[in-house]
Design a protein around this motif. Structure first.
Motif, PDB file in Angstrom:
ATOM      1  N   UNK A 172     -10.740  16.739  -5.824  1.00 33.65           N
ATOM      2  CA  UNK A 172     -10.523  15.333  -6.170  1.00 33.65           C
ATOM      3  C   UNK A 172      -9.043  15.056  -6.442  1.00 33.65           C
ATOM      4  N   UNK A 173      -8.340  16.044  -7.001  1.00 30.97           N
ATOM      5  CA  UNK A 173      -6.905  15.878  -7.198  1.00 30.97           C
ATOM      6  C   UNK A 173      -6.182  15.722  -5.880  1.00 30.97           C
ATOM      7  N   UNK A 174      -6.578  16.526  -4.890  1.00 30.87           N
ATOM      8  CA  UNK A 174      -5.980  16.432  -3.564  1.00 30.87           C
ATOM      9  C   UNK A 174      -6.225  15.059  -2.955  1.00 30.87           C
ATOM     10  N   UNK A 175      -7.447  14.561  -3.061  1.00 27.76           N
ATOM     11  CA  UNK A 175      -7.772  13.248  -2.513  1.00 27.76           C
ATOM     12  C   UNK A 175      -6.940  12.154  -3.184  1.00 27.76           C
ATOM     13  N   UNK A 176      -6.905  12.169  -4.519  1.00 28.94           N
ATOM     14  CA  UNK A 176      -6.142  11.158  -5.241  1.00 28.94           C
ATOM     15  C   UNK A 176      -4.655  11.230  -4.893  1.00 28.94           C
ATOM     16  N   UNK A 177      -4.126  12.450  -4.781  1.00 33.11           N
ATOM     17  CA  UNK A 177      -2.712  12.614  -4.453  1.00 33.11           C
ATOM     18  C   UNK A 177      -2.360  12.103  -3.082  1.00 33.11           C
ATOM     19  N   UNK A 178      -3.160  12.455  -2.079  1.00 31.57           N
ATOM     20  CA  UNK A 178      -2.841  12.037  -0.719  1.00 31.57           C
ATOM     21  C   UNK A 178      -3.051  10.546  -0.495  1.00 31.57           C
ATOM     22  N   UNK A 179      -4.056   9.989  -1.132  1.00 36.13           N
ATOM     23  CA  UNK A 179      -4.264   8.541  -1.007  1.00 36.13           C
ATOM     24  C   UNK A 179      -3.064   7.781  -1.562  1.00 36.13           C
ATOM     25  N   UNK A 180      -2.602   8.167  -2.756  1.00 33.38           N
ATOM     26  CA  UNK A 180      -1.471   7.447  -3.344  1.00 33.38           C
ATOM     27  C   UNK A 180      -0.182   7.729  -2.581  1.00 33.38           C
ATOM     28  N   UNK A 181      -0.001   8.966  -2.109  1.00 28.23           N
ATOM     29  CA  UNK A 181       1.212   9.281  -1.349  1.00 28.23           C
ATOM     30  C   UNK A 181       1.278   8.475  -0.057  1.00 28.23           C
ATOM     31  N   UNK A 182       0.179   8.416   0.688  1.00 29.07           N
ATOM     32  CA  UNK A 182       0.166   7.649   1.931  1.00 29.07           C
ATOM     33  C   UNK A 182       0.355   6.157   1.679  1.00 29.07           C
ATOM     34  N   UNK A 183      -0.176   5.670   0.566  1.00 31.43           N
ATOM     35  CA  UNK A 183       0.004   4.249   0.256  1.00 31.43           C
ATOM     36  C   UNK A 183       1.467   3.935  -0.031  1.00 31.43           C
ATOM     37  N   UNK A 184       2.182   4.851  -0.692  1.00 32.80           N
ATOM     38  CA  UNK A 184       3.616   4.663  -0.914  1.00 32.80           C
ATOM     39  C   UNK A 184       4.352   4.617   0.427  1.00 32.80           C
ATOM     40  N   UNK A 185       4.007   5.531   1.340  1.00 31.14           N
ATOM     41  CA  UNK A 185       4.663   5.559   2.642  1.00 31.14           C
ATOM     42  C   UNK A 185       4.389   4.315   3.453  1.00 31.14           C
ATOM     43  N   UNK A 186       3.127   3.873   3.478  1.00 26.65           N
ATOM     44  CA  UNK A 186       2.781   2.667   4.222  1.00 26.65           C
ATOM     45  C   UNK A 186       3.461   1.446   3.632  1.00 26.65           C
ATOM     46  N   UNK A 187       3.541   1.372   2.308  1.00 27.66           N
ATOM     47  CA  UNK A 187       4.216   0.248   1.665  1.00 27.66           C
ATOM     48  C   UNK A 187       5.700   0.238   2.014  1.00 27.66           C
ATOM     49  N   UNK A 188       6.349   1.415   2.009  1.00 26.20           N
ATOM     50  CA  UNK A 188       7.777   1.485   2.344  1.00 26.20           C
ATOM     51  C   UNK A 188       8.024   1.049   3.778  1.00 26.20           C
TER      52      UNK A 188
END
Length: 454
Positions: A93-109
């Motif tokens: 679950x930590x991996x899922x939460x981390x990758x979801x938030x990381x990808x959202x930062x990249x998509x937002x940028x």
């Protein structure tokens, strides 16, 4: 350049309260506000209900910040929401939460870079047709500033957010005191028959409102770099959310004061009409400049946050260890390089739009398990030092968990494909998390360095 080994694996403590407040404000308020205001009114043509929805959004994220304040001060490690989720529910679950938030930062940028490029073409029409290269021209200098060090990046964010806030206040003042060509939306709705309002219209409208508050949690990503994190971050989150909620409500009041309902609903950019009524043809230039400033400061916040999530994942064994290297200025430079490459690829491919379509329900799911982490850790680790204890526990944390769960269900009901995607990603992360857990080096089991903050 020094790396993580040379600096004992630690980021540098060079940030403070002003930055923590500025990064939250900067991440939340972007150029999307100028479009979102009209879109929300289009879904819900009831001015006072629109204002109530924007105010509720502020209350919602304040309740979320109450939970985050306990979790980030109890486990003050860089990486954002995945840190507490992993501690409570394990690597998968930590991996899922981390990758979801990381990808959202990249998509937002990627999205914000393109917004800057689009508005620049209003000022320089000859750049039309070169959106992707121009977007990278906005992106790369920002990355260069941060590679110098965390102090330089933090200063840029603090100054940018201050300028952004002053400009927004100026726009609100202009809209309030300008003489509208026709009666505003408040007067009109009082005279007309109220249109019908459906459940899904409210859900769609609130999705946009909630999206406008995205980034409220940005300060927690920098917990190891704040000189007094255990005090600064809870206060900064509360201050930035309160200030943004007030600005959002006043911005919408000013728009509806200056424009009639039909005009707002028919426009993709109602603030442009407001400034056009005041400045004439120069209004388009004013909007373009405002949008670039709003978008670029939000871009700066997203570019700072994403690499630190990757840094945290790498240090905890959920990504190759090279991403945990830190340069002499305190910047996780390898994670920055990886993030920059990903954003550039998104800009040229347009894949950030695909990511955004998938992120809505996934991010809400991430916050559902983040909220649940508070209850799990209270039960499993009752002796964990908690410098900040969630106000109103268990009632207020349970309330925000209920709200986020309800939103997750509503978002999936409105877009079932998001639910299917979420189920697939969870199914993938569970075995990957188990494998990574087994392969971790013993050094990742060491007592975490956040003990020094307590």
């Amino acid at each position: 350049m020094a790396d993580a080994a040379a600096t004992d694996g630690r980021l540098l403590k060079r940030l403070g309260f002003a930055f923590a407040a500025a990064v939250g404000l900067g991440a939340m308020v972007g150029a999307g506000l100028m479009r979102t205001s009209g879109s929300v009114i289009d879904e819900m043509p009831f001015p006072w209900l629109v204002l109530a929805l924007w105010a509720f959004g502020g209350v919602h994220v304040l309740l979320s910040a109450n939970v985050a304040s306990e979790l980030v001060t109890s486990i003050p490690r860089t990486g954002g929401i995945f840190v507490a989720v992993r501690e409570a529910f394990g690597d998968s679950m930590g991996l899922l939460a981390g990758w979801v938030t990381y990808l959202s930062y990249g998509a937002a940028a990627a999205s914000l870079s393109i917004v800057c490029a689009d508005f620049l073409t209003i000022l320089l029409p000859s750049l039309a047709g070169y959106t992707a290269p121009v977007a990278c021209l906005f992106l790369l200098p920002v990355i260069a500033i941060h590679l110098l060090g965390v102090r330089e990046g933090g200063m840029a964010q603090t100054i940018g957010s201050s300028v952004k806030l002053m400009l927004l206040c100026a726009v609100i003042g202009i809209a309030f005191f300008a003489d509208p060509p026709r009666p505003g939306a408040f007067t009109q709705v009082a005279q007309d028959n109220a249109p019908a309002l459906g459940f899904f219209a409210v859900i769609v409208a609130y999705q946009m409102v909630y999206g406008a508050y995205a980034g409220w949690d940005s300060a927690i990503v920098f917990v190891e770099e704040d000189k007094n994190a255990l005090t600064n971050i809870p206060r900064a989150m509360a201050l930035s959310i309160g200030a943004v909620a007030l600005v959002y409500v006043l911005f919408n009041v000013s728009i509806m004061q200056a424009l009639d309902l039909e005009t707002i609903r028919a426009s993709d950019l109602p603030v442009a009409l407001v400034l056009g009524n005041v400045f004439g043809p120069g209004g388009a230039t004013a909007v373009a400049v405002l949008a670039i400033i709003l978008a670029s400061t939000a871009l700066n916040a997203n570019i700072m946050g994403g690499p630190r999530i990757l840094f945290g994942l790498a240090r905890d064994g959920l990504f190759p260890a090279m991403a945990s290297r830190v340069n002499a200025g305190g910047t996780p430079h390898v994670a920055f390089a990886i993030t920059a490459a990903m954003i550039v690829l998104m800009i040229f491919s347009g894949s950030f739009e695909f990511v955004f379509r998938l992120m809505g329900a996934l991010i809400i799911f991430g916050f559902v398990i983040y909220d649940a982490s508070l209850f799990r850790l209270r039960g499993s680790q009752p002796d964990l030092p908690r410098p900040f204890r969630a106000i109103g526990y268990p009632v207020l944390p349970a309330l925000v968990l209920l709200i986020d769960t309800g939103l997750l269900i509503a978002f999936i009901a409105a877009d079932p494909m998001s639910g299917l995607t979420m189920a697939v990603l969870i199914a993938l992360c569970i075995p990957i998390g188990i494998v990574l857990h087994r392969k971790k080096m013993p050094t990742t089991k060491q007592e975490p360095e956040y003990e020094i903050l307590r």
